[in-house]
Design an enzyme around this catalytic site. Structure first.
Site, PDB file in Angstrom:
ATOM      1  N   GLU A 178       0.546  -1.634  -0.059  1.00  0.00           N
ATOM      2  CA  GLU A 178      -0.028   0.284  -0.091  1.00  0.00           C
ATOM      3  C   GLU A 178       0.723   1.533   0.144  1.00  0.00           C
ATOM      4  O   GLU A 178       0.682   1.955   0.529  1.00  0.00           O
ATOM      5  CB  GLU A 178      -0.295  -0.510   1.014  1.00  0.00           C
ATOM      6  CG  GLU A 178      -1.987  -0.910   1.030  1.00  0.00           C
ATOM      7  CD  GLU A 178      -3.357  -0.546   1.732  1.00  0.00           C
ATOM      8  OE1 GLU A 178      -2.885   0.258   2.898  1.00  0.00           O
ATOM      9  OE2 GLU A 178      -3.969  -1.480   1.659  1.00  0.00           O
ATOM     10  N   GLU A 289      -5.315  -8.373  -0.553  1.00  0.00           N
ATOM     11  CA  GLU A 289      -6.323  -7.562   0.504  1.00  0.00           C
ATOM     12  C   GLU A 289      -7.528  -7.196   0.351  1.00  0.00           C
ATOM     13  O   GLU A 289      -7.665  -5.961  -0.986  1.00  0.00           O
ATOM     14  CB  GLU A 289      -5.661  -6.355   1.171  1.00  0.00           C
ATOM     15  CG  GLU A 289      -4.420  -6.477   2.207  1.00  0.00           C
ATOM     16  CD  GLU A 289      -3.951  -5.441   3.047  1.00  0.00           C
ATOM     17  OE1 GLU A 289      -5.027  -4.165   3.171  1.00  0.00           O
ATOM     18  OE2 GLU A 289      -2.698  -5.251   3.487  1.00  0.00           O
TER      19      GLU A 289
END
Length: 359
Positions: A178, A289
């Site tokens: 991320e 995710e």
């Protein structure tokens, strides 16, 4: 044999040889109706203490290893693989932990030995195992290659990891979890390119490398914001074999993955546009995710999202949920931690409803 037929056969052979281990060759992507190739979850714990600014307090690490006083991560993975048919686990870890807080330094032998216990437990299930550096493109608040650690320091980490695991075809390398608020996406693409080159040159020639974009690796933002810059990342031989775009997407009101209720299936807003973009560019992605609470709304929308991924498996390799491992299932909103009664494991309601592979 007609020359055209011979050429077609040779092309199929070449694509099969070039295809990275575990990934369908290009010639077999179109018309794939069997669903995604990879399903699994994250086995969290070695990333505990890592903030969104890339600060990792290693004291807060909670190894998902019962012999180290933590959760039974190996037992969870064995259950998921045996009972649910899962074949991929993502293993988050903090950069600081691996090098004992020395940026650009050597892997710490003691900490690596502990993390490797989880890796080896994953490999024993027969699943693919993803090393995930959980640092948000940062080291202690400073962005890699853009005022923070140099590309060379980040490359040092990945050269050592790739060298250690290069001989195992079921290892996969998640470059970074991320990235967000990275000011220059082209410079980030240069950082990613340096890591890809280093991993391949370290001997990991065919393993999957997961390529992360900016914007928290948002599946929705990827086609227009990060994707165009990251298309230029190539293997040393000029190919893109095994270079898989890494995207995340949650289903709650602000896409934060912090609420137990879900409000969208992300199809029209994120995964459908991404699927079209991937086809246009002859590439694939993995959703490493996603998840939600163990609620009726999340069962509804996550099942719909997964159905779309399965229907578009020519461009989506698979997904791993968030998260099992060391989370407390009584207090963590998105727990996928199974409970154990004797020798029997019981999945959460969301996992049972949406993620268990049909036999």
């Amino acid at each position: 044999m007609a020359i055209s037929h011979l050429s077609a056969i040779l092309a199929l052979v070449a694509s099969a040889v070039a295809a990275p281990t575990g990934i369908l060759p290009l010639s077999e992507r179109a018309g794939n109706t069997t669903g995604v190739q990879f399903v699994g979850t994250n086995i969290a714990g070695f990333d505990f203490g890592c903030s969104i600014q890339g600060e990792c307090n290693t004291i807060k690490i909670s190894p998902p290893l019962s012999n180290l006083g933590g959760a039974d991560g190996p037992g969870q993975m064995q259950h998921f693989a045996k009972d649910d048919g899962w074949n991929m686990f993502r293993l988050p870890v903090g950069w600081q932990y691996l090098v004992n807080n020395k940026v650009g330094g050597n892997l710490d032998s003691g900490n690596l030995q502990k993390y490797d216990q989880l890796v080896q437990a994953c490999l024993r299930t027969g699943a693919y195992c993803v090393i995930d550096i959980h640092n948000y493109a940062r080291w202690n608040g400073q962005i890699i290659g853009q005022g923070g650690p140099s590309n060379e320091q980040f490359v040092s980490l990945w050269t050592q990891l790739a060298s250690k695991y290069a001989s195992n075809s079921k290892m996969a390398f998640g470059i970074m979890n991320e990235p967000h608020d990275v000011p220059d996406i082209d410079k980030w693409a240069d950082t990613v390119q340096a890591v890809v080159t280093a991993i391949r040159n370290a001997g990991a020639k065919t393993q999957m490398i997961l390529i992360p974009g900016n914007d928290w690796t948002s599946a929705q933002a990827f086609p227009t914001k990060s994707g165009p810059a990251l298309l230029k990342v190539k293997n040393p031989d000029g190919s893109t074999d095994g270079l898989i775009f890494d995207v995340h997407k949650y289903l709650d009101s602000d896409n934060s993955g912090t609420h137990t209720e879900c409000v969208t299936d992300n199809v029209s807003s994120a995964f459908e546009p991404l699927a079209n973009w991937l086809r246009e560019n002859n590439r694939q992605a993995i959703n490493s995710e996603t998840g939600g609470g163990n609620t009726a709304s999340c069962q509804k929308y996550l099942c719909q999202q997964i159905q779309f991924l399965n229907q578009n498996a020519d461009v989506f390799l698979g997904y791993t949920g968030w998260s099992a491992g060391s989370f407390n299932p009584q207090t963590y909103e998105l727990s996928e931690v199974p409970s154990k009664n004797g020798n029997n494991w019981q999945d959460t309601s969301l996992v049972r409803a949406c993620m268990v592979k049909k036999k």
